[in-house]
Scaffold this motif. Structure first.
Motif, short mmCIF file in Angstrom:
data_model
loop_
_atom_site.label_atom_id
_atom_site.label_comp_id
_atom_site.label_asym_id
_atom_site.label_seq_id
_atom_site.Cartn_x
_atom_site.Cartn_y
_atom_site.Cartn_z
N ALA A 1 0.84 -1.19 0.00
CA ALA A 1 0.00 0.00 0.00
C ALA A 1 0.88 1.24 0.00
O ALA A 1 2.09 1.19 0.22
CB ALA A 1 -0.90 0.00 1.23
N GLY A 2 0.24 2.39 -0.25
CA GLY A 2 0.99 3.64 -0.26
C GLY A 2 1.46 4.07 1.10
O GLY A 2 2.46 4.77 1.23
N CYS A 3 0.75 3.64 2.14
CA CYS A 3 1.11 3.97 3.52
C CYS A 3 0.40 2.99 4.43
O CYS A 3 -0.39 2.15 3.99
CB CYS A 3 0.74 5.41 3.85
N MET A 4 0.65 3.11 5.74
CA MET A 4 0.05 2.16 6.68
C MET A 4 -1.29 2.62 7.22
O MET A 4 -1.89 1.95 8.05
CB MET A 4 1.02 1.83 7.81
N VAL A 5 -1.78 3.77 6.77
CA VAL A 5 -3.13 4.24 7.07
C VAL A 5 -3.74 4.81 5.79
O VAL A 5 -3.06 5.06 4.80
CB VAL A 5 -3.16 5.29 8.20
N ARG B 1 0.35 13.15 3.60
CA ARG B 1 1.27 12.21 4.25
C ARG B 1 0.80 11.78 5.63
O ARG B 1 1.57 11.19 6.39
CB ARG B 1 2.66 12.83 4.34
N ALA B 2 -0.45 12.08 5.96
CA ALA B 2 -0.98 11.70 7.27
C ALA B 2 -2.49 11.67 7.21
O ALA B 2 -3.11 12.19 6.27
CB ALA B 2 -0.51 12.68 8.34
N ASN B 3 -3.10 11.05 8.20
CA ASN B 3 -4.55 11.17 8.38
C ASN B 3 -4.82 12.52 9.05
O ASN B 3 -4.75 12.66 10.26
CB ASN B 3 -5.08 10.03 9.26
N TYR C 1 9.64 3.11 -0.41
CA TYR C 1 9.77 4.03 0.73
C TYR C 1 8.39 4.47 1.23
O TYR C 1 7.48 4.71 0.44
CB TYR C 1 10.58 5.26 0.33
N TRP C 2 8.29 4.57 2.54
CA TRP C 2 7.06 5.06 3.18
C TRP C 2 7.41 6.00 4.32
O TRP C 2 8.40 5.80 5.04
CB TRP C 2 6.26 3.90 3.78
N GLU C 3 6.58 7.00 4.51
CA GLU C 3 6.68 7.83 5.72
C GLU C 3 5.28 8.28 6.12
O GLU C 3 4.35 8.30 5.31
CB GLU C 3 7.60 9.03 5.52
N TYR C 4 5.17 8.62 7.37
CA TYR C 4 3.94 9.23 7.90
C TYR C 4 4.37 10.50 8.61
O TYR C 4 5.12 10.44 9.60
CB TYR C 4 3.23 8.28 8.87
N ASP D 1 2.63 17.19 11.64
CA ASP D 1 3.28 18.12 12.58
C ASP D 1 4.76 17.73 12.70
O ASP D 1 5.44 17.63 11.71
CB ASP D 1 2.56 18.11 13.93
N LYS D 2 5.22 17.45 13.90
CA LYS D 2 6.62 17.09 14.08
C LYS D 2 6.80 15.58 14.26
O LYS D 2 7.91 15.12 14.56
CB LYS D 2 7.20 17.83 15.28
N ILE D 3 5.74 14.82 14.07
CA ILE D 3 5.80 13.38 14.24
C ILE D 3 6.03 12.72 12.88
O ILE D 3 5.30 12.99 11.93
CB ILE D 3 4.51 12.84 14.87
N ARG D 4 7.03 11.90 12.79
CA ARG D 4 7.28 11.18 11.55
C ARG D 4 7.76 9.78 11.85
O ARG D 4 8.62 9.57 12.69
CB ARG D 4 8.31 11.90 10.68
#
Length: 472
Positions: free
Chosen positions: A73-77, A97-99, A389-392, A395-398
């Motif tokens: 998948a493109g990301c885990m969420v 890049r995030a929910n 490659y994946w990232e979430y 804010d400052k959480i990655r």
């Protein structure tokens, strides 16, 4: 004179045959249907090892086509995963890049629907969007879709009996669901509109994007889907801790019924394509937006071995959050009963579908994907990704992860150590080899840094409608 008449008559018949519907159908570009389940684990289908839940229609799709064992998948969420799917860019580059309800697609973000529409395709979307709400540039009708039925916000897709849903840019009211009534199961409505779209566009090439919301919680399904499983599993109460959500007194049975209802949808879709005579000219992809559920529902996922043999679940950068079932079926084009271990990600969908449609990615549009059509057709040379490659990032959480070959690194937070796994020997990610191979960690960490670009600076004063005003 008679010879001239015969000649002209013969020529007219030939021309009539040339422009007949049969001839046009023979030259028509392939139809494309992309079916994406919501939170369906890697092993929650019979063709991927599931033994307790029956999925005969999806299993047949795999038997008639190709099953991928290393698709991601493109990301885990859900929200960033869908952004990757639409843009052909992994989460180090894609917009969302995030929910996060404030993250959405802008006008400059080109989608696979826009590419196919420019190639002459009718485009329809039926299900969860998550990439732009009413009044923004990220709405489906502004991102290449001719028609849309579904939920603009992912939080709205949590509910199966809402009292309204979006149809194009208008709200379709569902009074039969008001006051906690259960009149219309919303995934049934999405499926019905998708079927109608295909019927209406059967004489031209179409792209049907079906991001159905099953089996994402709420945990509820009409009784006829639960009935075949009643009494077969331990009776477990599984209640959603969030106020206003429907839970189940017999959660394992309900979940199995939800997956089977999705399987029935697939069966009905394939049967209709055969009835319309367009099955052989239609590429069908079936997959999931991320791994199976954890948290409150981990006991349920574990009971069905939903992510086996993988570690983790939705929301983690381990294989259980990222690796998904992925099936491709195209009669006469994809060899039946085949399995591929090619490593692919959602960012590969856009260039693949462009190649299927006989078009190209527009100049100036940067993507990370590579077409895997050579693998599907068993022809030509298949170019492979140098890494996945994946990232979430919110804010400052990655959190981030990267796979290159059989090596995979996972960093759950930027202030935590990088973990290293050899997936060729340890698919369950049980042995962290970071201390044994510090140079490999350093090498792959550098690649992760290179894969990341700074995320878009979204304004934080956007106020999309939340759950209040949608249900109850």
């Amino acid at each position: 004179m008679l010879l001239r008449f015969v000649f002209l008559s013969t020529l007219l018949c030939c021309l009539t045959g040339y422009f007949s519907p049969v001839s046009e159908a023979a030259e028509q570009k392939p139809n494309i249907i992309f079916i994406m389940a919501d939170d369906l684990g890697y092993a929650e289908l019979g063709c991927y090892g599931q033994t307790k839940i029956k999925t005969p229609h999806i299993d047949k799709l795999a038997a008639d086509g190709m099953k991928f064992t290393q698709a991601y998948a493109g990301c885990m969420v859900c929200q960033p995963s869908r952004s990757v799917l639409m843009t052909g860019q992994h989460t180090g580059h894609t917009a969302v890049r995030a929910n996060d309800l404030n993250q959405l697609l802008y006008e400059e973000d080109k989608t696979v629907a826009e590419v196919l529409k420019a190639a002459g395709y009718a485009t329809g979307m039926f299900g969860k969007w998550g990439l732009g709400y009413a009044g923004t540039s990220g709405q489906p009708l502004k991102k290449g879709f001719d028609t849309f039925t579904g939920q603009l916000l992912q939080v709205h897709a949590h509910f199966y009996y809402p009292f309204w849903i979006w149809h194009n840019n208008e709200k379709r009211m569902l009074p039969e669901n008001e006051n906690n009534q259960r009149g219309t199961y919303i995934n049934d409505l999405l499926h019905e509109d998708a079927m109608n779209f295909i019927r209406e566009n059967q004489s031209q090439p179409f792209f049907a994007y079906l991001p159905y919301i099953i089996p994402h919680v709420e945990l509820v399904v009409p009784e006829e889907s639960e009935r075949p499983y009643r009494g077969k599993f331990p009776k477990k109460q599984i209640l959603d801790p969030r106020p206003g959500y429907i839970g189940s007194e017999d959660g394992l049975t309900t979940f199995a019924g939800m997956v089977s209802r999705l399987d029935d949808n697939v069966g009905e879709l394939v049967a209709m394509l055969e009835e319309l005579g367009i099955r052989d000219n239609t590429l069908i992809i079936f997959t999931s937006d991320n791994g199976g559920q954890g948290g409150t529902w981990k006991e349920m996922t574990d009971f069905f071995n939903g992510n086996a043999p993988l570690r983790g679940h939705k929301g983690t950068m381990y294989e259980g959050g990222l690796r998904v079932p992925f099936i491709a079926s195209w009669p006469g084009k994809i060899k039946p009963g085949t399995t591929s271990d090619l490593q692919i990600g959602f960012w590969d969908i856009l260039p693949t579908f462009a190649q299927v449609a006989g078009t190209k990615v527009p100049e100036g549009v940067d993507i990370d994907g590579i077409s895997f059509l050579p693998t599907l057709l068993g022809k030509g040379t298949q170019e492979k990704q140098k890494y996945l490659y994946w990232e979430y990032t919110k804010d400052k959480i990655r959190s981030r992860a990267l796979r290159r070959g059989d090596w995979k690194v996972v960093q759950n937070r930027m202030n935590q150590p990088v973990e290293l796994y050899d997936l060729g020997k340890d698919i369950g990610e049980t042995k962290n080899l970071a201390k044994q191979h510090p140079e490999k960690v350093k090498e792959l960490t550098k690649v992760m840094q290179q894969a990341h670009t700074e995320p878009r600076d979204f304004p934080q004063n956007l106020k999309p409608i939340g759950i209040k005003g949608y249900v109850k």
